[in-house]
Motif scaffolding. Structure first.
Motif, PDB file in Angstrom:
ATOM      1  N   TYR A  52       0.878  -1.207  -0.024  1.00  0.00           N
ATOM      2  CA  TYR A  52       0.076  -0.045  -0.038  1.00  0.00           C
ATOM      3  C   TYR A  52       0.710   1.235  -0.067  1.00  0.00           C
ATOM      4  O   TYR A  52       0.592   2.106  -0.630  1.00  0.00           O
ATOM      5  CB  TYR A  52      -1.020  -0.003   1.210  1.00  0.00           C
ATOM      6  N   ALA A  53       2.010   1.155   0.745  1.00  0.00           N
ATOM      7  CA  ALA A  53       2.841   2.570   0.820  1.00  0.00           C
ATOM      8  C   ALA A  53       3.258   2.754  -0.429  1.00  0.00           C
ATOM      9  O   ALA A  53       3.500   3.939  -0.977  1.00  0.00           O
ATOM     10  CB  ALA A  53       4.045   2.058   1.681  1.00  0.00           C
ATOM     11  N   GLY A  54       3.641   1.759  -1.271  1.00  0.00           N
ATOM     12  CA  GLY A  54       4.340   1.923  -2.758  1.00  0.00           C
ATOM     13  C   GLY A  54       3.082   2.331  -3.488  1.00  0.00           C
ATOM     14  O   GLY A  54       3.354   3.409  -4.515  1.00  0.00           O
ATOM     15  N   MET A  55       1.969   1.718  -3.393  1.00  0.00           N
ATOM     16  CA  MET A  55       0.838   2.106  -4.367  1.00  0.00           C
ATOM     17  C   MET A  55       0.337   3.347  -4.012  1.00  0.00           C
ATOM     18  O   MET A  55      -0.071   4.283  -4.766  1.00  0.00           O
ATOM     19  CB  MET A  55      -0.348   1.354  -4.141  1.00  0.00           C
ATOM     20  N   ALA A  56       0.470   3.995  -2.731  1.00  0.00           N
ATOM     21  CA  ALA A  56       0.084   5.373  -2.381  1.00  0.00           C
ATOM     22  C   ALA A  56       1.144   6.505  -3.202  1.00  0.00           C
ATOM     23  O   ALA A  56       0.562   7.351  -3.604  1.00  0.00           O
ATOM     24  CB  ALA A  56       0.515   5.719  -0.853  1.00  0.00           C
ATOM     25  N   LEU A  57       2.257   5.999  -3.431  1.00  0.00           N
ATOM     26  CA  LEU A  57       3.122   6.928  -4.182  1.00  0.00           C
ATOM     27  C   LEU A  57       2.837   6.707  -5.616  1.00  0.00           C
ATOM     28  O   LEU A  57       2.836   7.837  -6.322  1.00  0.00           O
ATOM     29  CB  LEU A  57       4.720   6.465  -3.975  1.00  0.00           C
ATOM     30  N   TYR A  58       2.642   5.724  -6.248  1.00  0.00           N
ATOM     31  CA  TYR A  58       2.189   5.476  -7.468  1.00  0.00           C
ATOM     32  C   TYR A  58       0.761   6.156  -7.933  1.00  0.00           C
ATOM     33  O   TYR A  58       0.678   6.656  -9.068  1.00  0.00           O
ATOM     34  CB  TYR A  58       1.898   4.033  -7.744  1.00  0.00           C
ATOM     35  N   GLY A  59      -0.049   5.975  -6.749  1.00  0.00           N
ATOM     36  CA  GLY A  59      -1.566   6.492  -7.034  1.00  0.00           C
ATOM     37  C   GLY A  59      -1.394   7.934  -7.104  1.00  0.00           C
ATOM     38  O   GLY A  59      -2.172   8.777  -7.947  1.00  0.00           O
ATOM     39  N   TRP A  60      -0.536   8.599  -6.530  1.00  0.00           N
ATOM     40  CA  TRP A  60      -0.110  10.098  -6.507  1.00  0.00           C
ATOM     41  C   TRP A  60       0.381  10.481  -7.647  1.00  0.00           C
ATOM     42  O   TRP A  60      -0.257  11.602  -8.275  1.00  0.00           O
ATOM     43  CB  TRP A  60       0.570  10.645  -5.370  1.00  0.00           C
ATOM     44  N   TRP A  61       1.012   9.655  -8.384  1.00  0.00           N
ATOM     45  CA  TRP A  61       1.755  10.064  -9.721  1.00  0.00           C
ATOM     46  C   TRP A  61       0.567   9.935 -10.868  1.00  0.00           C
ATOM     47  O   TRP A  61       0.553  10.901 -11.646  1.00  0.00           O
ATOM     48  CB  TRP A  61       2.773   9.132  -9.655  1.00  0.00           C
ATOM     49  N   ARG A  62      -0.271   8.668 -10.700  1.00  0.00           N
ATOM     50  CA  ARG A  62      -1.222   8.233 -11.709  1.00  0.00           C
ATOM     51  C   ARG A  62      -2.207   9.272 -11.812  1.00  0.00           C
ATOM     52  O   ARG A  62      -2.564   9.814 -12.817  1.00  0.00           O
ATOM     53  CB  ARG A  62      -1.416   6.819 -11.451  1.00  0.00           C
ATOM     54  N   GLN A 104      -1.276  12.429 -13.541  1.00  0.00           N
ATOM     55  CA  GLN A 104      -1.123  12.362 -14.959  1.00  0.00           C
ATOM     56  C   GLN A 104      -2.462  12.234 -15.552  1.00  0.00           C
ATOM     57  O   GLN A 104      -2.569  12.867 -16.609  1.00  0.00           O
ATOM     58  CB  GLN A 104      -0.439  10.747 -15.152  1.00  0.00           C
ATOM     59  N   ILE A 105      -3.381  11.576 -14.951  1.00  0.00           N
ATOM     60  CA  ILE A 105      -4.923  11.997 -15.405  1.00  0.00           C
ATOM     61  C   ILE A 105      -5.498  13.138 -15.605  1.00  0.00           C
ATOM     62  O   ILE A 105      -6.140  13.368 -16.543  1.00  0.00           O
ATOM     63  CB  ILE A 105      -5.656  10.715 -14.597  1.00  0.00           C
ATOM     64  N   ARG A 106      -5.029  13.792 -14.651  1.00  0.00           N
ATOM     65  CA  ARG A 106      -5.752  15.256 -14.547  1.00  0.00           C
ATOM     66  C   ARG A 106      -5.085  16.048 -15.589  1.00  0.00           C
ATOM     67  O   ARG A 106      -5.719  16.832 -16.048  1.00  0.00           O
ATOM     68  CB  ARG A 106      -5.528  15.900 -12.995  1.00  0.00           C
ATOM     69  N   GLN A 107      -3.606  15.650 -15.864  1.00  0.00           N
ATOM     70  CA  GLN A 107      -2.926  16.718 -16.690  1.00  0.00           C
ATOM     71  C   GLN A 107      -3.473  16.328 -18.042  1.00  0.00           C
ATOM     72  O   GLN A 107      -3.424  16.919 -18.772  1.00  0.00           O
ATOM     73  CB  GLN A 107      -1.560  16.433 -16.566  1.00  0.00           C
ATOM     74  N   SER A 108      -3.978  15.030 -18.472  1.00  0.00           N
ATOM     75  CA  SER A 108      -4.298  14.496 -19.700  1.00  0.00           C
ATOM     76  C   SER A 108      -5.623  14.735 -20.004  1.00  0.00           C
ATOM     77  O   SER A 108      -6.031  14.394 -21.242  1.00  0.00           O
ATOM     78  CB  SER A 108      -3.925  13.215 -20.010  1.00  0.00           C
ATOM     79  N   ALA A 109      -6.418  15.290 -19.135  1.00  0.00           N
ATOM     80  CA  ALA A 109      -7.867  15.226 -19.423  1.00  0.00           C
ATOM     81  C   ALA A 109      -8.315  16.696 -18.900  1.00  0.00           C
ATOM     82  O   ALA A 109      -8.084  17.170 -17.861  1.00  0.00           O
ATOM     83  CB  ALA A 109      -8.792  14.175 -18.888  1.00  0.00           C
ATOM     84  N   PRO A 110      -9.588  17.113 -19.546  1.00  0.00           N
ATOM     85  CA  PRO A 110     -10.074  18.518 -18.832  1.00  0.00           C
ATOM     86  C   PRO A 110     -10.938  17.948 -17.676  1.00  0.00           C
ATOM     87  O   PRO A 110     -11.286  16.971 -17.412  1.00  0.00           O
ATOM     88  CB  PRO A 110     -11.342  18.822 -19.846  1.00  0.00           C
ATOM     89  N   GLY A 111     -11.094  19.138 -16.743  1.00  0.00           N
ATOM     90  CA  GLY A 111     -11.689  19.007 -15.589  1.00  0.00           C
ATOM     91  C   GLY A 111     -10.818  18.684 -14.388  1.00  0.00           C
ATOM     92  O   GLY A 111      -9.831  18.431 -14.316  1.00  0.00           O
ATOM     93  N   GLU A 112     -11.287  19.240 -13.209  1.00  0.00           N
ATOM     94  CA  GLU A 112     -10.485  19.391 -12.105  1.00  0.00           C
ATOM     95  C   GLU A 112      -9.925  17.942 -11.557  1.00  0.00           C
ATOM     96  O   GLU A 112      -8.879  17.759 -11.324  1.00  0.00           O
ATOM     97  CB  GLU A 112     -11.310  20.139 -10.794  1.00  0.00           C
ATOM     98  N   ARG A 113     -10.993  17.259 -11.579  1.00  0.00           N
ATOM     99  CA  ARG A 113     -10.870  15.844 -11.107  1.00  0.00           C
ATOM    100  C   ARG A 113     -10.195  14.768 -12.160  1.00  0.00           C
ATOM    101  O   ARG A 113      -9.569  13.671 -11.750  1.00  0.00           O
ATOM    102  CB  ARG A 113     -11.954  15.147 -10.463  1.00  0.00           C
ATOM    103  N   GLY A 114     -10.262  15.045 -13.389  1.00  0.00           N
ATOM    104  CA  GLY A 114      -9.969  14.098 -14.366  1.00  0.00           C
ATOM    105  C   GLY A 114     -11.251  12.850 -14.565  1.00  0.00           C
ATOM    106  O   GLY A 114     -12.302  13.011 -13.666  1.00  0.00           O
ATOM    107  N   PRO A 115     -11.186  12.268 -15.651  1.00  0.00           N
ATOM    108  CA  PRO A 115     -12.167  11.216 -15.953  1.00  0.00           C
ATOM    109  C   PRO A 115     -12.127   9.959 -14.961  1.00  0.00           C
ATOM    110  O   PRO A 115     -10.808   9.701 -14.307  1.00  0.00           O
ATOM    111  CB  PRO A 115     -12.123  10.656 -17.239  1.00  0.00           C
ATOM    112  N   VAL A 116     -13.049   9.122 -14.759  1.00  0.00           N
ATOM    113  CA  VAL A 116     -12.923   7.649 -14.344  1.00  0.00           C
ATOM    114  C   VAL A 116     -13.174   6.883 -15.430  1.00  0.00           C
ATOM    115  O   VAL A 116     -13.768   7.079 -16.506  1.00  0.00           O
ATOM    116  CB  VAL A 116     -14.060   7.555 -13.123  1.00  0.00           C
TER     117      VAL A 116
END
Length: 209
Positions: free
Chosen positions: A70-80, A83-95
């Motif tokens: 989970y600790a490793g995934m917390a770092l990955y989740g923050w990065w991921r 990336q999703i927010r930067q690649s799509a419009p909207g404050e939260r990004g898509p699901v």
């Protein structure tokens, strides 16, 4: 005798203080994840550090290993999520979502891995609830990856995982965790419907495996 009793009480209080702090942080993670807030991942990281200690002391060895993941995934989740927010419009990004066939395959593979881990733990360690603990561990590994990738169906996996975990933690007298996972189950149900509504209202998006 009095000194031993005092030490036992102090140790019990310390363990439950750590468990309570980790529980609050873990609850914050789930609520923030439901809201698709990036800050869910720092809360998750701090919580996992504390829960690793709790699980190890309670002889839930698969869960202790899970916390490190989970600790490793917390770092990955923050990065991921960034990336999703930067690649799509909207404050939260898509699901996103996968076809049901992918989930059938994923469940089958994960269950087999869980059985193998359970057999290993039962044979070579002193782990309690070896098979159940192993299954919740491997499914949690998989479901956390789905959270990081923002798949709507991650919440359905968590409903089942959390319900099973309630039984295990109650048997181990981890009362804060038992209460936490009761809340988790309710939040996971709500999270599924909130994320599904977001998915249905957003423009069509594609996500590769």
């Amino acid at each position: 005798m009095n000194e031993l009793l005092s030490q036992a009480i102090a140790q019990w209080q310390l363990m439950h203080s750590i468990e309570l702090t980790a529980t609050v942080l873990a609850l914050a993670y789930v609520i923030l994840a439901l809201k698709q807030s990036l800050w869910c991942w720092p809360a998750a990281l701090l919580s996992t550090v504390l829960f690793t200690h709790v699980m190890w002391q309670s002889a839930l060895l698969s869960d202790a290993l899970l916390q490190l993941y989970y600790a490793g995934m917390a770092l990955y989740g923050w990065w991921r999520w960034q990336q999703i927010r930067q690649s799509a419009p909207g404050e939260r990004g898509p699901v996103y979502e996968w076809r049901w066939q992918y989930h059938v395959i994923l469940i089958g593979i994960t269950a087999l891995v869980g059985w193998g881990l359970g057999a290993l733990m039962a044979e070579h360690t002193s782990a309690d609830f070896a098979y159940i603990d192993a299954q919740t561990t491997v499914f949690s590994v998989m479901a956390t990856l789905l959270v990081a990738r923002k798949l709507v169906s991650n919440w359905l996996y968590w409903v089942v995982i959390d319900a099973v975990s309630i039984y295990v933690y109650a048997q181990k007298h981890l009362y804060f965790l038992t209460g936490l996972f009761m809340l988790y189950t309710v939040i996971a149900i709500a999270g599924y419907f909130i994320w599904r509504s977001h998915y249905q209202q957003q423009p069509a998006v594609n996500l590769s495996l």
